[in-house]
Scaffold this motif. Structure first.
Motif, PDB file in Angstrom:
ATOM      1  N   LYS A  91      -3.555  16.639  21.945  1.00  0.00           N
ATOM      2  CA  LYS A  91      -4.575  17.270  21.115  1.00  0.00           C
ATOM      3  C   LYS A  91      -3.991  17.630  19.758  1.00  0.00           C
ATOM      4  N   HIS A 113     -16.217  20.780  30.898  1.00  0.00           N
ATOM      5  CA  HIS A 113     -15.140  19.961  31.450  1.00  0.00           C
ATOM      6  C   HIS A 113     -15.006  20.161  32.974  1.00  0.00           C
ATOM      7  N   ARG A 162     -15.314  11.892  27.237  1.00  0.00           N
ATOM      8  CA  ARG A 162     -14.970  11.434  25.876  1.00  0.00           C
ATOM      9  C   ARG A 162     -16.074  11.723  24.863  1.00  0.00           C
ATOM     10  N   TRP A 167     -13.330  16.605  23.046  1.00  0.00           N
ATOM     11  CA  TRP A 167     -12.628  15.348  22.766  1.00  0.00           C
ATOM     12  C   TRP A 167     -12.449  15.078  21.266  1.00  0.00           C
ATOM     13  N   VAL A 170      -8.889  15.388  20.413  1.00  0.00           N
ATOM     14  CA  VAL A 170      -7.902  14.471  21.002  1.00  0.00           C
ATOM     15  C   VAL A 170      -7.430  13.517  19.915  1.00  0.00           C
ATOM     16  N   GLU A 173      -4.690   9.186  22.916  1.00  0.00           N
ATOM     17  CA  GLU A 173      -5.104   9.034  24.316  1.00  0.00           C
ATOM     18  C   GLU A 173      -4.830   7.605  24.753  1.00  0.00           C
TER      19      GLU A 173
END
Lengths: 180, 180
Positions: A91, A113, A162, A167, A170, A173
């Motif tokens: 992240k 989540h 996603r 996300w 992020v 990944e």
């Protein structure tokens, strides 16, 4: 409990690599096999790459969520779980600069989540490994095991996560799919 | 930001040891000097002991608390801060088995850890280092720097925290006092 775990990519390991996709950010070298080494056991010197993390305390889960998860989730190592995924994630500094309440809000109240994950239990077993405090390239190594018939469900789970606000933080990944 | 920090006990280091008390649990060997090594710099091979941790993201602090802390707190390394304390702490498995909301409740709503600390800013500067995920003997290495005239205030701060419900989960604590 703190369990050190190393994931080794190379030519040995019980898991055969189906594909390695760089979803965001720099890729990882392609390998044919993946191994999981728990505890302080020796790691093959021939590995192309080694990703390390530790299981640790849960950082966002509340008691009621924890109870719901433990009541439903499956253990790793089920004979029928012949598919697996290793999804290393990093992240952004923007994420880590948030305070605990802000990260929790993004993680669950806005991204759901835990709630989304719960929908896929017990078919998908999972374990989270933390690498950030170890100075590793990936903040998290998420590991999933599921039976052949849950392939489509797992794709859906990953796709839904996603699309969440979480996300957007992020910045790297990798999606590694495996069978045994 | 993740900054690895090693505290070395031995015969070298800028800090002179005044005393090392085992508050709870097993003691640490007495040494005469303490050094703080930040980043990846080499550590003297002659050290009697080395305690390692990393600075990391805050685990309980909410936005409003973070703003109050950063508006008031002093930086490490002030010339007038000639006193310091290193207080390594390990919490019990009972603590780590709690969920995030239960730990936060004990930490702040019941123990007022942040609120109490705020009362002693900016006289007492502090930095927290995490060792648990590294497999270190101590979960936390708490470091404090303060001027000579704040000695009594610092004693009061430490005494107040030790009386909180949070401290019932501390199973090992060493109190190392230093001057330079």
């Amino acid at each position: 409990m703190i369990l050190p775990v190393a994931f080794t990519g190379g030519e040995i390991g019980v898991w055969r690599v189906e594909r390695i996709d760089a979803v965001v950010g720099a890729p990882l070298p392609i390998v044919s096999r993946l191994g999981m080494v728990e505890g302080q056991k020796a790691i093959a010197a021939t590995a192309t790459w080694v990703l390390r993390g530790v299981t640790s305390d849960q950082r966002y889960t509340r008691r009621a969520e924890h109870e719901a998860l433990t009541a439903t989730q499956a253990q790793l190592g089920r004979p029928e779980a012949t598919c697996a995924a290793l999804i290393p994630i990093t992240k952004s500094e923007a994420w880590w600069g948030l305070t605990q309440d802000e990260r929790r809000e993004l993680f669950e109240e806005r991204s759901h989540h835990i709630a989304i994950g719960l929908e896929y239990l017990p078919a998908v077993a999972r374990r989270l490994h933390y690498g950030r405090d170890l100075g590793e390239a990936f903040d998290f190594l998420t590991w999933f095991e599921y039976p052949e018939e849950s392939r489509a469900a797992f794709e859906e789970l990953v796709a839904r996560l996603r699309l969440t606000p979480e996300w957007e933080f992020v910045e790297r990944e990798i999606d590694i799919r495996l069978t045994r």
